[in-house]
Write an enzyme that holds these catalytic residues in place. Structure first.
Site, PDB file in Angstrom:
ATOM      1  N   HIS A  30      18.733  68.130  66.479  1.00  0.00           N
ATOM      2  CA  HIS A  30      18.362  66.808  65.972  1.00  0.00           C
ATOM      3  C   HIS A  30      19.474  65.778  66.127  1.00  0.00           C
ATOM      4  O   HIS A  30      19.215  64.606  66.399  1.00  0.00           O
ATOM      5  CB  HIS A  30      17.982  66.928  64.490  1.00  0.00           C
ATOM      6  CG  HIS A  30      17.583  65.629  63.860  1.00  0.00           C
ATOM      7  ND1 HIS A  30      18.488  64.783  63.247  1.00  0.00           N
ATOM      8  CD2 HIS A  30      16.377  65.001  63.761  1.00  0.00           C
ATOM      9  CE1 HIS A  30      17.856  63.713  62.795  1.00  0.00           C
ATOM     10  NE2 HIS A  30      16.576  63.828  63.094  1.00  0.00           N
ATOM     11  N   HIS A  80       7.161  69.862  62.528  1.00  0.00           N
ATOM     12  CA  HIS A  80       8.387  69.069  62.589  1.00  0.00           C
ATOM     13  C   HIS A  80       9.618  69.976  62.622  1.00  0.00           C
ATOM     14  O   HIS A  80       9.910  70.662  61.643  1.00  0.00           O
ATOM     15  CB  HIS A  80       8.429  68.168  61.347  1.00  0.00           C
ATOM     16  CG  HIS A  80       9.576  67.226  61.321  1.00  0.00           C
ATOM     17  ND1 HIS A  80      10.574  67.305  60.377  1.00  0.00           N
ATOM     18  CD2 HIS A  80       9.887  66.173  62.118  1.00  0.00           C
ATOM     19  CE1 HIS A  80      11.435  66.326  60.581  1.00  0.00           C
ATOM     20  NE2 HIS A  80      11.051  65.630  61.636  1.00  0.00           N
TER      21      HIS A  80
HETATM   22  O1  G3P Z   1      10.001  62.548  65.602  1.00  0.00           O
HETATM   23  C1  G3P Z   1       9.349  62.180  64.441  1.00  0.00           C
HETATM   24  C2  G3P Z   1      10.341  62.329  63.395  1.00  0.00           C
HETATM   25  O2  G3P Z   1      10.853  63.602  63.594  1.00  0.00           O
HETATM   26  C3  G3P Z   1      11.412  61.303  63.567  1.00  0.00           C
HETATM   27  O3  G3P Z   1      12.426  61.532  62.713  1.00  0.00           O
HETATM   28  O4  G3P Z   1      14.744  62.086  62.375  1.00  0.00           O
HETATM   29  O5  G3P Z   1      13.029  63.817  62.007  1.00  0.00           O
HETATM   30  O6  G3P Z   1      13.594  63.113  64.317  1.00  0.00           O
HETATM   31  P1  G3P Z   1      13.476  62.708  62.873  1.00  0.00           P
HETATM   32 CA    CA Z   2      11.976  64.153  65.705  1.00  0.00          CA
END
Ligand code: G3P
Ligand code: CA
Length: 295
Positions: free
Chosen positions: A49, A7
């Site tokens: 992000h 992530h």
């Molecule tokens: O993409 C999966 C997860 O990353 C979604 O939440 O806010 O971390 O992009 P975010």
């Molecule tokens: Ca994401």
């Protein structure tokens, strides 16, 4: 085999989305690197992000007068050359020092180049799992993301269903456009922040290959399965894989002593196919160890 999605790279150890964080995730054995994508004013996909440079860069020091009406330093108001002047910074308390220097925001192409070379040199086949952030917002500004994303993926050899790429989005129109109008066969994952009705899951199964739900749609904050694990069961019954988000060693569910416990519950008890994790070394140990996952 269970899947580990790094992530924002190995964001538990290095500032999110930097090339260093993604390289570390590759070395830690992640199956996929996860870049969030936004676009610059001059139409370049960058790995970031937020549609605000303020959260993870030193933009305020360089461009104090360039906030938009909502108070954001929106990447779509900056050219890539301007974004090159910025230092990328850690987002969360208790992680990498906040006043670091030497980290930049990479372009999507730079990340794909890094991944291609690391795969070639290590013999691994780590994949890429890009998320289109706010595609409607970008489209309104004349910065449609879908075509440039597919073109860039194709340039690096991601064209067939069997290629190790998953495109994810919270926006179903974005995914439908990719599947139905642009005729792409690549794997598509619908992100979910709220529980879907079964009719919605039927709909998703019509254009996507899987779902990426908030983990709280599977397990509540008291570590109880939601609805007797209905979401995973219903998704699997429709042929959809399930990849919940987000798992972090420094944000454990109350009652858990370590991330391993939470990961084992999701992989083994709930039967998810993969998950998004800030600490891909820990997730890889659990997901890729046959004894740990009892598969
Ligand atoms: O993409 C999966 C997860 O990353 C979604 O939440 O806010 O971390 O992009 P975010
Ligand atoms: Ca994401």
């Amino acid at each position: 085999m269970k899947t580990v999605i790094a992530h924002r790279g190995a964001s538990g150890y290095l500032p999110e989305h930097t090339l260093a964080a993604h390289a570390m995730a590759h070395a830690m054995g992640a199956d996929y690197l996860e870049p969030d994508l936004v676009m610059t004013r001059d139409g370049v996909l960058i790995v970031l992000h937020d549609i605000d440079l303020g959260a993870t860069t030193d933009v305020a020091e360089h461009f104090p007068d360039r906030r938009d009406k909502k108070g954001r330093w929106c990447p779509a108001d900056f050219d890539l050359a301007e974004i090159r002047r910025l230092q990328a910074r850690e987002r969360l308390d208790g992680r990498f020092r906040r006043d670091s220097r030497g980290f930049q925001i990479p372009t999507f192409e730079e990340l794909l180049q890094l991944l291609t070379e690391l795969n070639r040199l290590t013999g691994r086949n780590t994949g890429i799992y890009p998320e289109t952030k706010h595609p409607a917002f970008h489209r309104e500004r004349g910065l449609a993301m879908e075509e440039p994303l597919l073109a860039m993926l194709a340039e690096y050899g991601y064209v067939r269903r069997s290629d190790p790429v998953c495109i994810q989005s919270f926006d179903p129109h974005n995914l439908r456009h990719i599947r139905e109008n642009l005729d792409s066969d690549l794997t598509l994952i619908q992100l979910l922040s709220e529980a879907p009705a079964t009719s919605r899951l039927d709909e998703i199964a019509g254009f996507a290959d899987g779902i990426g739900p908030d983990k709280r749609l599977i397990e509540d904050a008291q570590r109880r399965p939601v609805n007797n694990n209905a979401l995973v069961r219903d998704a699997h019954a429709r042929g959809l894989v399930v990849h919940p988000y987000t798992f972090r060693a420094d944000q454990l569910t109350a009652g858990d002593n370590c991330l391993e416990d939470e990961l084992r519950r999701f992989y083994l008890d709930y039967g998810v196919d993969g998950l998004f994790c800030d600490h891909p070394d820990i997730a890889s140990r659990i997901a890729h160890d046959p004894l740990a996952t009892r598969e």
